[in-house]
Write a protein that holds these residues in place. Structure first.
Motif, short mmCIF file in Angstrom:
data_model
loop_
_atom_site.label_atom_id
_atom_site.label_comp_id
_atom_site.label_asym_id
_atom_site.label_seq_id
_atom_site.Cartn_x
_atom_site.Cartn_y
_atom_site.Cartn_z
N SER A 254 5.37 2.46 -10.80
CA SER A 254 5.43 1.00 -9.88
C SER A 254 7.06 1.37 -9.83
O SER A 254 7.74 0.69 -8.73
N GLY A 255 7.79 1.94 -10.39
CA GLY A 255 9.59 1.79 -10.66
C GLY A 255 9.54 0.42 -11.24
O GLY A 255 8.91 -0.26 -11.60
N ALA B 11 7.21 -1.91 0.67
CA ALA B 11 6.88 -3.30 1.52
C ALA B 11 7.35 -2.34 2.74
O ALA B 11 8.39 -2.88 2.80
N ARG B 12 6.63 -1.75 3.88
CA ARG B 12 7.56 -2.14 5.37
C ARG B 12 7.22 -2.65 5.86
O ARG B 12 8.47 -3.60 6.59
N GLU B 13 6.10 -4.36 5.69
CA GLU B 13 5.98 -4.73 7.12
C GLU B 13 6.23 -6.12 5.71
O GLU B 13 7.02 -7.52 6.09
N GLU C 233 0.91 -1.30 0.16
CA GLU C 233 -0.23 -0.04 0.14
C GLU C 233 0.69 1.44 -0.36
O GLU C 233 0.20 2.66 -0.50
N HIS C 234 2.01 0.96 1.08
CA HIS C 234 2.97 2.86 0.47
C HIS C 234 3.37 3.27 0.09
O HIS C 234 4.38 2.05 -1.27
N ARG C 235 3.10 4.22 -0.46
CA ARG C 235 3.81 4.55 -2.00
C ARG C 235 5.11 5.84 -1.40
O ARG C 235 4.50 6.30 -0.89
N LEU C 236 6.31 5.31 -2.14
CA LEU C 236 6.53 6.71 -1.91
C LEU C 236 7.54 7.22 -3.51
O LEU C 236 7.47 7.10 -5.04
#
Length: 311
Positions: A265-266, A45-47, A14-17
């Motif tokens: 998405s890179g 991905a954080r977790e 979910e997290h976007r940079l």
């Protein structure tokens, strides 16, 4: 026995940079990143682990194919960013999805991993070694990103894409064109004790990709019995928008939809081709049976590609 891609699935954190986020971390800017790469944002991905990403995408593909775990005879996960070596990520995916008795292994061919793994699965099903195969490209590139290096940290993202390969009445996966140039193996690197960091000679890779790849992609079309102008879609490795667009121009396929998932998405390495393909299908930009060139390239320097018919 002819084969086909029966179904696809994908998963992204979910997290976007964003480019603006990165400009607060290193000396860069949104304009600089867009001009050189075309990338605007990427998922991080954080977790979640590589196994989490792979399992989520694989589960969606399996459900979309309408198959149960007992019907899968092979699980292949293409990844270069997994921390765990044994058990393989493929074994972890098989275990989480309740797939028993299937051969399960990881494959590392860098960014060309998924198209390489797809060919391996195609060969296994055609040879009768497996009735159905589950092929996944999954990467957590944020684990191997040096966020002090503006030339690479702006590129990389996380995600996974998956495909179920099975028997078909008519050929749905064309012959693979694959190979490597090991004299240039140091152009893309992920070396050192864990924790390694991604590095590359960007200019060398760009020159190689924009000069050497088009003839190989044309060969994949020819081996499948298509002229480039007959393609309905082109899904190249989403390394850099300039490379993707250059390859599409050189192929001269004016009627083809060109996947540009790299913008949001890179570069997700081995996940980039299945991610981009699954999204094209999900959005209805390609219809079932559309002849689509898949072509990926990266560390090694390696390449692998084939023409498939979309599910």
């Amino acid at each position: 026995m002819p084969t086909r891609i029966a179904a696809l699935g994908y998963h992204q954190p979910e997290h976007r940079l964003t480019n603006e986020d990165l400009s607060g971390m290193v000396e860069t800017s949104d304009a600089w990143i867009r001009q050189r790469t075309g990338i605007v944002t990427r998922h991080i991905a954080r977790e979640e682990s590589v196994a989490d990403l792979a399992t989520a995408a694989a589960g969606k593909a399996l459900a979309a194919a309408g198959l149960g775990p007992a019907e899968i005879g092979q699980v292949v996960v293409a990844t270069c960013s997994a921390i765990d070596r044994v058990p393989s990520i493929a074994a972890e995916v098989a275990g989480r999805l309740g797939i028993q008795g299937a051969v399960a292994f990881d494959l590392n061919n860098g960014c060309a991993g998924f198209t390489t793994a797809l060919a391996v699965a195609d060969h296994a099903v055609r040879a009768g070694a497996a009735r159905h195969a589950l092929v996944v490209g999954a990467e957590k590139m944020s684990d191997v990103t040096d966020y002090t290096d503006r030339s690479t940290c702006v590129l990389l993202g996380d995600g996974a894409g998956a495909a179920v390969v099975g028997p078909a009445a008519q050929p749905g996966i064309g012959p693979v064109v694959w190979g490597s140039d090991p004299t240039a193996r140091d152009a893309v690197r992920l070396r050192g004790d864990w924790h390694p960091r991604f590095a590359q000679d960007g200019q060398k890779v760009f020159r190689w990709a924009t000069t050497a790849l088009a003839p190989l992609a044309r060969e994949a079309c020819e081996r499948a019995g298509y002229a480039p102008g007959e393609l309905g879609a082109i899904v190249a490795h989403q390394a850099n928008l300039r490379i993707v667009e250059a390859l599409a121009r050189q192929l001269d396929a004016p009627g083809a939809v060109v996947a540009t998932d790299v913008v949001t998405s890179g570069n997700t390495s081995a996940a980039s081709v299945p991610l981009a393909l699954a999204k094209l299908v999900e959005r209805g930009e390609v219809t079932p049976g559309t002849p689509t060139l898949l072509f990926a390239f990266g560390g090694g320097l390696s390449w692998a590609g084939q023409v498939v018919r979309c599910p």
